[in-house]
Design an enzyme around this catalytic site. Structure first.
Site, short mmCIF file in Angstrom:
data_model
loop_
_atom_site.label_atom_id
_atom_site.label_comp_id
_atom_site.label_asym_id
_atom_site.label_seq_id
_atom_site.Cartn_x
_atom_site.Cartn_y
_atom_site.Cartn_z
N CYS A 122 -0.54 9.74 11.18
CA CYS A 122 -1.36 10.64 10.35
C CYS A 122 -2.86 10.32 10.39
CB CYS A 122 -0.85 10.68 8.92
SG CYS A 122 -0.83 9.10 8.10
N CYS A 130 2.20 13.30 10.22
CA CYS A 130 2.69 12.02 10.73
C CYS A 130 3.45 12.16 12.05
CB CYS A 130 3.56 11.34 9.68
SG CYS A 130 2.71 11.09 8.12
N LYS A 196 10.55 6.15 1.57
CA LYS A 196 9.17 6.52 1.29
C LYS A 196 9.17 7.93 0.72
CE LYS A 196 4.65 7.18 3.38
NZ LYS A 196 3.83 7.10 4.59
N ARG A 206 -5.45 8.46 1.11
CA ARG A 206 -5.84 9.47 2.11
C ARG A 206 -7.35 9.62 2.17
NH1 ARG A 206 -0.70 13.55 1.01
NH2 ARG A 206 0.87 11.99 1.55
N ARG A 218 3.82 16.71 3.02
CA ARG A 218 4.73 15.85 3.79
C ARG A 218 6.19 15.94 3.30
NH1 ARG A 218 0.60 13.58 6.42
NH2 ARG A 218 -0.85 12.09 5.49
N GLU A 234 18.91 6.16 3.53
CA GLU A 234 17.77 5.88 4.42
C GLU A 234 17.69 4.39 4.76
OE1 GLU A 234 15.73 7.46 6.14
OE2 GLU A 234 15.28 9.43 5.30
N LYS A 249 8.67 2.79 -1.45
CA LYS A 249 7.27 3.17 -1.67
C LYS A 249 7.20 4.54 -2.30
CE LYS A 249 3.22 4.35 0.96
NZ LYS A 249 2.72 4.80 2.21
N SER A 275 -1.92 3.14 -3.46
CA SER A 275 -3.30 3.39 -3.85
C SER A 275 -3.46 4.02 -5.23
CB SER A 275 -3.96 4.29 -2.79
OG SER A 275 -3.25 5.50 -2.65
N TYR A 314 -3.12 -3.73 -3.18
CA TYR A 314 -4.58 -3.85 -3.08
C TYR A 314 -5.10 -4.88 -4.08
CZ TYR A 314 -3.61 0.39 -0.53
OH TYR A 314 -3.08 1.28 0.37
C1 PBG Z 1 0.81 6.61 6.43
C2 PBG Z 1 0.77 5.90 5.14
C3 PBG Z 1 0.44 6.38 3.86
C4 PBG Z 1 0.42 5.27 3.02
C5 PBG Z 1 0.79 4.17 3.78
N1 PBG Z 1 1.03 4.58 5.08
C6 PBG Z 1 0.02 7.70 3.38
C7 PBG Z 1 0.88 8.88 3.45
O1 PBG Z 1 2.06 8.83 3.74
O2 PBG Z 1 0.29 9.93 3.21
C8 PBG Z 1 0.05 5.29 1.57
C9 PBG Z 1 -0.44 4.01 1.01
C10 PBG Z 1 -1.10 4.10 -0.32
O3 PBG Z 1 -1.14 5.14 -0.99
O4 PBG Z 1 -1.62 3.05 -0.74
N2 PBG Z 1 1.80 7.52 6.62
#
Ligand code: PBG
Length: 325
Positions: A122, A130, A196, A206, A218, A234, A249, A275, A314
């Site tokens: 992505c 992705c 995820k 993003r 997504r 999964e 996640k 994030s 983070y």
């Molecule tokens: C890539 C990816 C993402 C995150 C980690 N790897 C973003 C997404 O799937 O849009 C998110 C990490 C975060 O929010 O800290 N695919």
């Protein structure tokens, strides 16, 4: 037997006794610190929605990796902001792009620090999805996993210690495992983003990774937040395909999933404190509404208690400092 013979507060009466009966302990060994590699020299771009997080050029990312080493953090997770993007995400397997350069530079200076590139398209596709798209804008699964395997090889050549596919395509763990094994990298583990979810909590990421989809969302590949059994499916599929570590996640809204995965499978479980979870705490702390140190350590301990062996966050540097005090 109950009250007054039983008094639960007896075991809470001093810090010393609380220490003795504490069930879970967050340690620096649990932490993985995400970093964002960009091209250039001396570049340190702040991100409004993630105070304290920066896009860093390779020279500065090596310094930041050094900070992590000093604090005892065992691993960093690497994302890249490439020079160019195209429909097929070609810059993702360009051996001279930011992530590959960052892997080489960090490994040269800090061989003991584990470097884990996030493996996805992505950040590298012009459309921000992705994978590669058909005419209708749907992500093509089988064509995409062939490219993911190529990206994995590029990361392996650069010296990656572990690769972490985060795309949610079917069969990608198997395709990556096969490619790594066929090229002499059978010792590189795969940490799969297995469960995820299609989450609103990735918003600030993003911004920093410049990976917002240009159209749509997504939900056609990431999981429905309402589902739980599907997460086990999964995870099971990824383990069958050769995943060494599985991931849930985001973390905080999905603690029940972390627990179910941990109870069901005998493999290390990672949780990604994403994030948006970081941004919420940061924003409240900057406003003086929450005590940052206390809530960060509480949130991370909660993720550990839920069953995570590895926590990607983070807050890693701050948490490592606070845990030392
Ligand atoms: C890539 C990816 C993402 C995150 C980690 N790897 C973003 C997404 O799937 O849009 C998110 C990490 C975060 O929010 O800290 N695919």
């Amino acid at each position: 037997m109950g009250f007054p013979v039983v008094r639960a507060r007896r075991l809470r009466s001093s810090e010393t006794i609380r220490r003795m009966v504490r069930e879970n302990r967050l340690t620096v060994d649990d932490l993985v610190y995400p970093l964002f590699a960009t091209n250039g020299q001396g570049v340190k771009n702040p991100v409004a929605s993630m105070p304290g997080v920066f896009q860093l050029s390779v020279d500065l990312i090596v310094e930041e990796a050094g900070e992590a080493v000093k604090l005892g953090i065992p691993a960093v997770l690497l994302f890249g902001i490439p020079v160019y993007k195209d429909e097929k995400g070609s810059s993702a397997f360009d051996d001279n792009e930011a992530v590959q350069c960052a892997i080489r530079a960090i490994k040269e200076k800090y061989p003991q620090l584990l470097v884990i590139p996030d493996l996805c398209m992505c950040e590298y596709t012009s459309h921000g999805h992705c994978g590669i798209l058909d005419e209708q804008g749907n992500v093509l699964n089988d064509e995409t996993i062939a490219i993911l395997a190529k990206i994995a090889l590029s990361y392996a050549r650069a010296g990656a210690d572990i690769v972490a596919p985060s795309d949610m395509m079917d069969g990608r763990v198997g395709a990556i495992r096969e490619a790594l094994d066929a090229h002499g990298y059978s010792n590189i583990p795969i940490m799969a983003y297995s469960a995820k979810y299609a989450s609103g909590f990735y918003g600030p990421f993003r911004d920093v990774a410049e990976s917002t989809p240009q159209f749509g969302d997504r939900r056609g590949y990431q999981m429905d937040p309402a589902n739980s059994d599907e997460a086990l499916k999964e995870v099971w599929l990824d383990i069958e395909e050769g995943a060494d570590i599985v991931m849930v996640k985001p973390a905080l809204p999905y603690l029940d999933i972390i627990r179910r995965v941990k109870d069901e499978f005998q493999v290390p479980v990672a949780a990604y404190n994403v994030s948006g979870e970081y941004a919420m705490i940061k924003a409240a702390a900057l406003n003086g509404w929450l005590e940052e140190k206390r809530v960060v350590l509480e949130a991370l301990t909660g993720i550990k208690r839920a069953g995570a062996d590895i926590i990607i966050t983070y807050h890693a540097k701050d948490a490592a400092k606070w845990l030392k005090e």
